[in-house]
Write an enzyme that holds these catalytic residues in place. Structure first.
Site, PDB file in Angstrom:
ATOM      1  N   THR A 212       1.343  11.343  10.096  1.00 47.41           N
ATOM      2  CA  THR A 212       0.549  10.219   9.893  1.00 47.41           C
ATOM      3  C   THR A 212       0.537   9.352  11.311  1.00 47.41           C
ATOM      4  O   THR A 212       1.562   9.365  11.895  1.00 47.41           O
ATOM      5  CB  THR A 212       0.983   9.463   8.844  1.00 47.41           C
ATOM      6  N   ARG A 240      -3.628  18.469  -2.735  1.00 46.51           N
ATOM      7  CA  ARG A 240      -2.264  17.793  -2.541  1.00 46.51           C
ATOM      8  C   ARG A 240      -2.641  16.187  -1.905  1.00 46.51           C
ATOM      9  O   ARG A 240      -3.326  16.000  -1.224  1.00 46.51           O
ATOM     10  CB  ARG A 240      -1.446  18.437  -1.703  1.00 46.51           C
ATOM     11  N   GLY A 242      -0.861  12.753  -0.385  1.00 46.31           N
ATOM     12  CA  GLY A 242       0.310  12.366   0.081  1.00 46.31           C
ATOM     13  C   GLY A 242       0.660  10.940   0.022  1.00 46.31           C
ATOM     14  O   GLY A 242       0.292  10.161  -1.084  1.00 46.31           O
ATOM     15  N   ASP A 243       1.655  10.536   0.889  1.00 49.06           N
ATOM     16  CA  ASP A 243       2.119   9.126   0.959  1.00 49.06           C
ATOM     17  C   ASP A 243       1.171   8.235   1.498  1.00 49.06           C
ATOM     18  O   ASP A 243       0.947   6.903   1.225  1.00 49.06           O
ATOM     19  CB  ASP A 243       3.522   8.805   1.413  1.00 49.06           C
TER      20      ASP A 243
END
Length: 422
Positions: A212, A240, A242-243
């Site tokens: 990121t 999916r 993610g964070d």
């Protein structure tokens, strides 16, 4: 008013001097320095933390070096699914917003920003609590719904092939060919030892940013903002999440009030030896003299509370952006955990970030036996802490390296990837 501060990261992972050549490092460093100078210029002209952080990330979203927007990695199906987020310590009702499964918005971080500001400022309903400019009260949106809002709000839209790059496509194919790389569902591709493919001057061994990108800013008004953007994991399953768009996992910002006496007492009592001595002393004296016990009578407690209210209060705030193995960040709610350590233990944000993302910290320990084998648990966190009206830059990571740039306490531009200079 505090002196504006900022720190920017361009991803973390298995970076080493073996896979990051001097020429490649200079390319990354030059790109980061350019964003550094643009951000410094905006802040010098009075830009808000939200605008400065957002535009820093926009600049990186347009640079194919970084795993976000124009430089994003591909899913297992060969498509692009982007994520981004913003969060402020104060000023907006929603505080934080994320966008997911984005395929046609040129700058996903600008979409996250629009969701935040259209939700209204503190004490004001904006377009209205129920509408939010079309986003209603939602903090995270994705797919066609989010993209329809982006078009409605006048954001730049592009065809999906805008995000295609040869390097990322070759990286995608390497990840699918004979499982030459690590399990693409458990680790970010580009960390394996398969036979590299040749393409467009890339030898298949040079480091390609996998993590990121993010920026944390403190503005002259005392507001902190974090902005983050990513393409996710190479060869991830479609759908999916993610964070990066998940509040408290890959990003966090908050502020609170604490009395100066509370802060100093709390920090003193969290020192192990002092804490042990203090608790033992209360235990012994409490048996002999009731007034030394852990409780006050009602009258004494009311007097104490009044005195506490009369004490001067100070604002403390933190903001963080994480990068690395997103699933590990999700399992730990990593950035919120670091913020909670700082807020409720009275320890510094630097201590909290080290506890979570530093060597031997919570992220690394969460990988268990997979540490060093799958990429699980790897990552880093950047942040800023506002204490007593002064911003403090924070950074720590547990993997090979993390690209980052900031202006230090002496006003010097800094760019680093390893713990020491390249």
């Amino acid at each position: 008013m505090p002196q504006p501060r900022f720190i920017i990261h361009g991803g973390a992972g298995n970076i080493s001097r073996k896979n990051l050549s001097p020429d490649s490092y200079l390319l990354y460093a030059a790109s980061l320095l350019e964003v550094n100078r643009q951000t410094a210029s905006r802040l010098a002209c009075g830009a808000s933390a939200l605008d400065a952080a957002t535009e820093a990330v926009v600049a990186m979203e347009g640079n194919p070096l970084f795993n976000c927007a124009k430089g994003a990695v591909f899913t297992r199906e060969g498509t692009i699914e982007l994520e981004a987020s913003v969060m402020v310590s104060r000023g907006y009702r929603k505080r934080g917003c994320g966008v997911v499964l984005i395929k046609r918005v040129k700058n996903p971080v600008r979409l996250a920003r629009e969701m935040l500001i259209r939700g209204g400022v503190d004490g004001n309903d904006g377009d209205s609590i129920t509408q939010g400019g079309g986003a209603q009260g939602h903090s995270v949106l994705g797919g066609p719904t989010a993209e329809a809002l982006a078009k409605q709000w006048g954001l730049d839209m592009v065809d999906e092939d805008y995000f295609w790059t040869r390097k990322r496509w070759d990286q995608h194919k390497r990840g699918l060919k004979g499982k030459e790389l690590r399990d693409c569902l458990g680790a970010e591709a580009g960390q394996g030892k398969g036979k590299p493919m040749q393409a467009d001057g890339w030898d298949g061994q040079e480091y390609l940013s996998q993590g990121t990108v993010g920026c944390v800013v403190l503005d002259r008004y005392g507001t902190l903002c974090v902005a983050t953007s990513t393409g996710g994991l190479t060869n991830k399953l479609s759908g999916r999440i993610g964070d990066t768009p998940t509040i408290g996992a890959g990003f966090w910002a908050e502020e609170w009030e604490e009395s100066k006496s509370d802060a100093s007492r709390q920090r003193a009592l969290t020192t192990p030896k002092v804490s042990l001595l203090y608790n033992n002393l209360l235990y012994v004296l409490g048996d002999c003299l009731p007034r030394f016990g852990g409780y006050l009578n009602i009258e004494d407690e009311e007097d104490w509370l009044q005195k506490e209210k009369a004490l001067s209060k100070s604002v403390r705030a933190v903001a963080m952006s994480g990068t690395g193995n997103g699933d590990s960040f999700l399992r730990l709610a990593a950035t919120r955990t670091a913020g909670a350590i700082a807020r409720f233990s009275g320890r510094s944000l630097a201590f909290a970030v080290k506890q979570v993302a530093g060597p031997g910290g919570d992220l690394q320990n969460s990988a268990g036996d997979c540490w060093g084998k799958t990429g699980e648990g790897e990552g880093g966190i950047i942040g800023i802490e506002l204490v007593n009206g002064k911003g403090k830059i924070v950074c720590n990571f547990n993997c090979g390296g993390m690209f980052r740039t900031w202006i230090d306490d002496d006003g010097k531009e800094r760019v680093m990837v390893f713990l020491d200079e390249y």
